[in-house]
Design a protein around this motif. Structure first.
Motif, mmCIF file in Angstrom:
data_model
loop_
_atom_site.group_PDB
_atom_site.id
_atom_site.type_symbol
_atom_site.label_atom_id
_atom_site.label_comp_id
_atom_site.label_asym_id
_atom_site.label_seq_id
_atom_site.Cartn_x
_atom_site.Cartn_y
_atom_site.Cartn_z
ATOM 1 N N ASP A 53 0.873 -1.165 0.000
ATOM 2 C CA ASP A 53 0.000 0.000 0.000
ATOM 3 C C ASP A 53 0.913 1.219 0.000
ATOM 4 O O ASP A 53 1.565 1.518 1.007
ATOM 5 C CB ASP A 53 -0.890 -0.023 1.245
ATOM 6 N N HIS A 54 0.977 1.908 -1.145
ATOM 7 C CA HIS A 54 1.923 3.019 -1.278
ATOM 8 C C HIS A 54 1.433 4.301 -0.613
ATOM 9 O O HIS A 54 2.171 5.289 -0.545
ATOM 10 C CB HIS A 54 2.188 3.297 -2.766
ATOM 11 N N ARG A 55 0.196 4.310 -0.130
ATOM 12 C CA ARG A 55 -0.385 5.533 0.433
ATOM 13 C C ARG A 55 0.194 5.810 1.826
ATOM 14 O O ARG A 55 -0.303 5.335 2.826
ATOM 15 C CB ARG A 55 -1.901 5.400 0.532
ATOM 16 N N GLY A 56 1.255 6.549 1.852
ATOM 17 C CA GLY A 56 1.843 6.923 3.130
ATOM 18 C C GLY A 56 2.587 5.811 3.834
ATOM 19 O O GLY A 56 2.926 5.931 4.998
ATOM 20 N N GLY A 57 2.824 4.724 3.156
ATOM 21 C CA GLY A 57 3.575 3.634 3.762
ATOM 22 C C GLY A 57 2.725 2.509 4.303
ATOM 23 O O GLY A 57 3.255 1.499 4.772
ATOM 24 N N GLY A 58 1.390 2.645 4.282
ATOM 25 C CA GLY A 58 0.529 1.571 4.746
ATOM 26 C C GLY A 58 0.797 1.196 6.192
ATOM 27 O O GLY A 58 0.752 2.024 7.091
ATOM 28 N N ARG A 59 1.107 -0.071 6.448
ATOM 29 C CA ARG A 59 1.374 -0.544 7.806
ATOM 30 C C ARG A 59 2.713 -0.053 8.332
ATOM 31 O O ARG A 59 2.955 -0.074 9.542
ATOM 32 C CB ARG A 59 1.362 -2.080 7.841
ATOM 33 N N SER A 60 3.609 0.360 7.438
ATOM 34 C CA SER A 60 4.915 0.850 7.879
ATOM 35 C C SER A 60 4.853 2.287 8.371
ATOM 36 O O SER A 60 5.838 2.818 8.863
ATOM 37 C CB SER A 60 5.920 0.743 6.724
ATOM 38 N N SER A 61 3.703 2.914 8.244
ATOM 39 C CA SER A 61 3.548 4.310 8.638
ATOM 40 C C SER A 61 3.485 4.467 10.146
ATOM 41 O O SER A 61 3.017 3.587 10.873
ATOM 42 C CB SER A 61 2.261 4.874 8.023
ATOM 43 N N GLY A 62 3.921 5.616 10.622
ATOM 44 C CA GLY A 62 3.809 5.932 12.036
ATOM 45 C C GLY A 62 2.370 6.021 12.508
ATOM 46 O O GLY A 62 2.112 6.015 13.713
ATOM 47 N N ARG A 63 1.431 6.085 11.583
ATOM 48 C CA ARG A 63 0.017 6.151 11.979
ATOM 49 C C ARG A 63 -0.428 4.869 12.682
ATOM 50 O O ARG A 63 -1.384 4.883 13.460
ATOM 51 C CB ARG A 63 -0.857 6.430 10.760
ATOM 52 N N GLU A 64 0.288 3.785 12.437
ATOM 53 C CA GLU A 64 -0.013 2.521 13.118
ATOM 54 C C GLU A 64 0.092 2.664 14.627
ATOM 55 O O GLU A 64 -0.551 1.919 15.379
ATOM 56 C CB GLU A 64 0.960 1.435 12.616
ATOM 57 N N THR A 65 0.867 3.636 15.107
ATOM 58 C CA THR A 65 1.101 3.770 16.542
ATOM 59 C C THR A 65 -0.110 4.305 17.306
ATOM 60 O O THR A 65 -0.099 4.320 18.540
ATOM 61 C CB THR A 65 2.318 4.676 16.832
ATOM 62 N N VAL A 66 -1.149 4.723 16.590
ATOM 63 C CA VAL A 66 -2.391 5.126 17.256
ATOM 64 C C VAL A 66 -2.867 4.013 18.188
ATOM 65 O O VAL A 66 -3.221 4.237 19.351
ATOM 66 C CB VAL A 66 -3.478 5.466 16.217
ATOM 67 N N GLY A 67 -2.878 2.785 17.672
ATOM 68 C CA GLY A 67 -3.335 1.654 18.467
ATOM 69 C C GLY A 67 -2.465 1.394 19.679
ATOM 70 O O GLY A 67 -2.952 1.024 20.758
ATOM 71 N N ARG A 68 -1.171 1.599 19.532
ATOM 72 C CA ARG A 68 -0.260 1.389 20.662
ATOM 73 C C ARG A 68 -0.561 2.369 21.795
ATOM 74 O O ARG A 68 -0.518 2.012 22.973
ATOM 75 C CB ARG A 68 1.188 1.580 20.219
#
Length: 353
Positions: free
Chosen positions: A118-133
């Protein structure tokens, strides 16, 4: 893909940077713990984008929705699912990068692993994943508070500017989240200069857990410091971890770094609150090296999917320094790790501390 962390307190995040939502499922939260949605939201507000001119201007409310596991303000002991919807995703900002492997990013390695990305902002590699953390970390904090454990953190270095003081009450008073007011001003100037130059700058985040009793952690494979190292290095953009005196101890003698215990307290804390992989009742101190943000506006050479190279200047909204927003994430990973260690100690000894 491994998206879970923990053994008894298990945190599983989901979602992509520019997908419909991101979130987390937390399994292992003990029943009967007060869960305050406002407290979870406060932590998410600390992590969210658009907080100041020093961070990305992506405008996300990061409003949390608790879907399960909580009733009448108390945890049920069942999985707690939390969702945060993406409301300001701009996938079109990444259209030009669909077939480009951005320098410094996980684009190439991710594609080589899965054959699709997923090229949109990095997908799962994005820092946005840290919301859940961070949402999960708020739950861990609430539980740890019942055992008298608290977690604080702050940015202690940006570029070559280092904090001298550790006034944790100062952290939320400046946009850098630095525990040293005078250093915070210098750090902000460094970040703004990098932003104006369409570049980025790295730094160091320090996290401290106070009130951790002796006995948490294990002496071999599941050492508390090893678990904390894994937790911190799982945060995007982190490239190094120090416990206590860390690398600075390499230049000192054992007579200088052996922490003397007077029967009530440790007179120094070079061990960072952990001895032999087990907490020793001193503050648990962890520092995390945060690399400069990889998305910058300066023209750079990038590889293409078809082969060869091209020149790109990454558009969109990005952080010139990630440290201020890493602080609540690192605090959360500290809390999650300690929560898991606490549950293991309770299971081993049959008591709550």
């Amino acid at each position: 893909m491994s998206s879970s962390f923990g053994r008894l307190f298990v945190v599983t995040t989901f979602g992509e940077s520019h997908g419909p939502a991101v979130g987390v499922v937390v399994d292992g939260m003990p029943p009967g713990i007060p869960v305050d949605p406002a407290a979870i939201q406060r932590e998410l507000d600390r992590r969210r984008p658009g907080q100041s001119v020093l961070t990305t201007q992506r405008s996300e409310a990061d409003q949390v929705e608790i879907l399960s596991g909580v009733f009448e303000g108390l945890s049920l002991g069942t999985p707690i699912a939390m969702l945060v919807r993406n409301t300001d995703a701009r996938a079109k900002d990444y259209d030009a990068l669909k077939d480009v492997f951005r320098p410094g990013h996980a684009d190439y390695s991710y594609f080589q692993k899965y054959g699709v990305r997923d090229h949109r902002g990095g997908g799962r590699s994005s820092g946005r994943e840290t919301v859940g953390r961070v949402a999960a970390g708020a739950l861990a904090r609430a539980a740890l508070a019942t055992a008298g454990v608290s977690v604080v953190g702050g940015t202690v270095q940006v570029g070559e500017v280092k904090a001298v003081r550790r006034d944790w009450d100062e952290v939320e008073k400046n946009p850098v989240r630095c525990p040293d007011a005078s250093a915070a001003e210098e750090m902000a100037a460094v970040i703004l200069r990098a932003r104006d130059q369409k570049d980025s700058v790295g730094g160091v985040v320090e996290v401290v857990a106070r009130g951790v009793p002796a006995g948490w952690g294990d002496p071999t494979m599941a050492r508390l410091d090893a678990l904390l190292g894994a937790a911190m290095l799982s945060i995007p953009a982190t490239k190094g971890v120090e416990i206590g005196g860390g690398f600075g101890m390499c230049a000192l003698a054992g007579s200088q770094t052996n922490d003397v215990f007077d029967g009530q307290r440790f007179l120094t804390n070079f061990a960072g609150g952990i001895a032999g992989g087990i907490s020793n009742s001193a503050d648990v101190v962890v520092r995390v090296a945060v690399r400069p943000a990889t998305s910058i506006g300066k023209p750079q050479t990038a590889a293409t999917r078809e082969g060869g190279t091209t020149t790109i200047a990454i558009a969109g909204r990005h952080d010139p320094c990630i440290c201020p927003r890493v602080v609540p994430v690192a605090e959360s990973m500290m809390a999650i790790t300690l929560m898991d260690a606490w549950l293991h100690q309770r299971a081993l000894r049959g008591r709550e501390k």
